[in-house]
Design an enzyme around this catalytic site. Sequence first.
Site, PDB file in Angstrom:
ATOM      1  N   GLU A 105       1.258  -0.870   0.283  1.00  0.00           N
ATOM      2  CA  GLU A 105       0.163   0.245   0.146  1.00  0.00           C
ATOM      3  C   GLU A 105       0.977   1.254  -0.509  1.00  0.00           C
ATOM      4  O   GLU A 105       0.204   2.252  -0.281  1.00  0.00           O
ATOM      5  CB  GLU A 105      -0.862   0.090   1.107  1.00  0.00           C
ATOM      6  CG  GLU A 105      -2.008  -0.657   1.109  1.00  0.00           C
ATOM      7  CD  GLU A 105      -2.021  -2.716   1.046  1.00  0.00           C
ATOM      8  OE1 GLU A 105      -0.487  -2.633   2.081  1.00  0.00           O
ATOM      9  OE2 GLU A 105      -2.864  -2.928   1.359  1.00  0.00           O
ATOM     10  N   HIS A 163     -10.987  -4.753  10.505  1.00  0.00           N
ATOM     11  CA  HIS A 163     -11.773  -4.693   7.906  1.00  0.00           C
ATOM     12  C   HIS A 163     -13.072  -3.791   8.243  1.00  0.00           C
ATOM     13  O   HIS A 163     -13.762  -4.082   7.750  1.00  0.00           O
ATOM     14  CB  HIS A 163     -12.032  -5.661   7.134  1.00  0.00           C
ATOM     15  CG  HIS A 163     -10.723  -6.724   6.691  1.00  0.00           C
ATOM     16  ND1 HIS A 163      -9.144  -6.658   7.197  1.00  0.00           N
ATOM     17  CD2 HIS A 163     -10.168  -7.232   5.395  1.00  0.00           C
ATOM     18  CE1 HIS A 163      -8.897  -7.061   6.915  1.00  0.00           C
ATOM     19  NE2 HIS A 163      -9.156  -7.538   5.695  1.00  0.00           N
TER      20      HIS A 163
HETATM   21  C1  LIG Z   1      -2.874  -4.325   4.342  1.00  0.00           C
HETATM   22  C2  LIG Z   1      -2.917  -5.385   3.691  1.00  0.00           C
HETATM   23  N1  LIG Z   1      -3.602  -4.966   2.524  1.00  0.00           N
HETATM   24  C3  LIG Z   1      -3.991  -5.958   1.725  1.00  0.00           C
HETATM   25  C4  LIG Z   1      -4.922  -6.940   2.505  1.00  0.00           C
HETATM   26  C5  LIG Z   1      -6.481  -7.469   1.571  1.00  0.00           C
HETATM   27  N2  LIG Z   1      -5.833  -9.088   1.402  1.00  0.00           N
HETATM   28  C6  LIG Z   1      -5.960  -9.485   2.275  1.00  0.00           C
HETATM   29  S1  LIG Z   1      -5.398 -11.059   2.109  1.00  0.00           S
HETATM   30  C7  LIG Z   1      -4.455 -10.997   0.804  1.00  0.00           C
HETATM   31  C8  LIG Z   1      -3.617 -11.245   0.230  1.00  0.00           C
HETATM   32  C9  LIG Z   1      -2.547 -12.106   0.925  1.00  0.00           C
HETATM   33  O1  LIG Z   1      -1.686 -13.307  -0.109  1.00  0.00           O
HETATM   34  P1  LIG Z   1      -0.661 -13.977   0.844  1.00  0.00           P
HETATM   35  O2  LIG Z   1       0.380 -12.658   1.692  1.00  0.00           O
HETATM   36  O3  LIG Z   1       0.315 -14.993  -0.422  1.00  0.00           O
HETATM   37  O4  LIG Z   1      -1.510 -15.307   2.246  1.00  0.00           O
HETATM   38  P2  LIG Z   1      -2.857 -16.222   1.568  1.00  0.00           P
HETATM   39  O5  LIG Z   1      -3.935 -15.599   1.571  1.00  0.00           O
HETATM   40  O6  LIG Z   1      -2.069 -17.042   0.691  1.00  0.00           O
HETATM   41  O7  LIG Z   1      -2.599 -17.066   2.730  1.00  0.00           O
HETATM   42  C10 LIG Z   1      -5.053  -8.905   0.426  1.00  0.00           C
HETATM   43  C11 LIG Z   1      -4.334  -9.198  -0.764  1.00  0.00           C
HETATM   44  C12 LIG Z   1      -5.109  -7.006   3.649  1.00  0.00           C
HETATM   45  N3  LIG Z   1      -5.584  -7.898   4.298  1.00  0.00           N
HETATM   46  N4  LIG Z   1      -4.123  -6.001   3.881  1.00  0.00           N
END
Ligand SMILES: Cc1ncc(C[n+]2csc(CCOP(=O)(O)OP(=O)(O)O)c2C)c(N)n1
Lengths: 322, 345
Positions: free
Chosen positions: B71, B140
């Site tokens: 971000e 959230h």
């Molecule tokens: C700071 C922030 N940015 C975006 C999100 C939205 N978001 C939640 S999970 C996610 C993907 C995370 O991917 P990864 O780190 O690979 O974890 P996985 O879900 O694959 O376990 C996103 C973009 C968030 N919760 N927090």
Amino acid sequence: MSYDPIMLLDAYRRMRAIREFEERMRREVQAGTVPGFVHLYCGEEAIAVGACMHLQDTDYIGSTHRGHGHCIAKGCDIEGLLLEIYCKQGGLCNGKGGSMHMADLNKGMLGANAIVGGAPPIAIGAALTAQVLGNRGVALAFIGDGASNQGTVFESMHMATVHKLPMIFMYENNGYAEFSGASWHLGGGDITRRAGGFGMPAVKVDGTDFFAVYDAMAEAVRRARDGEGPSSIEAVAMRWYGHFEGDMQTYRKKGEVDELRKTSDPLPKFEERATREFGLGVEELREIDEELREIIDEAVDVAKAAPKPLAPELYTDVYGSY
Amino acid sequence: MPQKNIRDAINETLKLEMRRDPRVVVIGEDVVGGLGGSSGVEEAAGGTFGVTAGLAAEFGRRRVIDTPITESAIIGMAGGAALTGLRPVAELMFIDFIGVCFDQILNQIAKFRYMFGGKARVPVVIRTMTGAGLGTGPQHSQSLYNMLANVPGIKVVLPSNAYDAKGLLTTAIRDDDPVIFCENKAMYLDACEVPDESYTIPFGQAAITRPGSDVTVVALSRMVTLANQVADKLAGEGIRVEVVDPRTISPLDTATILGSVQKTGRLVAVDECNPVCSFASELVSLAACEAYDALQAAPVKVTAPHTPVPAAPDLEQYYVPSLARIEEAIRNTLGGSTASARKVV
Ligand SMILES: Cc1ncc(C[n+]2csc(CCOP(=O)(O)OP(=O)(O)O)c2C)c(N)n1
Ligand SMILES: [Mg+2]
């Protein structure tokens, strides 16, 4: 490396508990009984358990939004977790955290985290505590492939190296960050090389292979406990289900996971080797399966029937004193 | 006139503005979606809630810029691009994530024009989701725009319906200053009549969504819907509630708000943000300082309490201002008693 059969049985029990727990949560989400967002860990069980088998309650983990498996692997109470997911009285966080924020400080579980990249800075703080107190404790952060791109993660790796913190960066590369593939979103394409660039040992292992994760962790924990500083482990294991329950997964090839479930399910993979090489009995594993099914069935019943938090609790716990 | 929901109205606005001006670009996580996925489906998401669907297909990935989860770099990149000639519309998926990128907003984007002696233009829009009520927990579900209205140099916009969403977003994109555009996540499917063609709604111009003469209710975003419902209910009893929707809180249409309070002599400030140093407090201070002589009762705030948003839906229902609390506050100001309106449960 040699493996104590009692440790192996315990590891199996934790992995099976995660699987059983998550499959049950999946059915419950589909039935509409669970509040909030739920992110399941199926397919990645060997990472959490391979890591946590080396940790005591006095060691710390920081987790992610996909945290149920980390909690179980770290020894959090199944019923307490389910009560929390259902946001009921008696939940690990009294219903104030829910699935994405479960914590159990008595178990060194510093919280699931709904801010991607939120946990690593907290985890290095726990590592600092261990270093200052000189108690040979270690801290570990679970970090998704997507989270590996956050500045907070880079800063934490750097701080941990500068201060030789007793810290393990456990990357869970499950192929996706939400709807984006790691082959696209990972600049440079390689988490391990990035981590290595900070000057810490960085290895990449098969995250569906308990033994591979366990072995890599053994060295990382030894280093941390001996005051030699941080390490990075990238464990690769696809997630079986959607980003959250309800995700249509159009970004994914149909059948991608079916194939994976046949060829690299961490549980049969573990069972095959543990029974063939280390003398675990198939029957005792089936008994564990049966026992866990009952434990989880019962805990889900308890969680569903438990009383909801009462309105005045909205105001409690904001401060210690005010 | 066609009915459109807020999600589609925003989507349509983005398309119209991108057609109109090639410097308008969209930046954010999964605004395309599916890049690097195994299915090869192009644009597998179009935003987590589908708000940017179809943009990549029409405008291409040079202008619809998907990003890693980062971000600080997303918002900073949008600000830097705005400073140098683009008109970015960046998406901060949930306003809660502002913690990750606040420096870029607070110390960079908001201050460029002023600290560069008026020589900079910063035409960046940050679209973001706010609001509790969906069981999404402490990280959230926040609203937080209070904090942003406190920062000079940023404009803060909160549409309460699809018509306003389109007009305000058009204005935001054409504006040369940084704008935070807050979309309530529980409202995307709320629909009303929305023209197909472009139009603008000026910032700093409140809408009176229910005219009345007995009490002024000022509400924002989803709280406008609730306030309107309460006004309609009380109309049946002959209580004439005037509902004022400021639509933008920075700049704020103080004239319309004060005009209404001067007419009714009573103010109920309804907002989903936490109450301390808040927009609701700002309204009360406005009434106290500028309409003191007209007041016939103490102004009342109906807000979230001074707590985080709990995950438990059973607690969250008491967190968010409800129809019942708004109604009670209105009745209390009419009856002259304000004590119980302050209490949430
Ligand atoms: C700071 C922030 N940015 C975006 C999100 C939205 N978001 C939640 S999970 C996610 C993907 C995370 O991917 P990864 O780190 O690979 O974890 P996985 O879900 O694959 O376990 C996103 C973009 C968030 N919760 N927090
Ligand atoms: Mg991932």
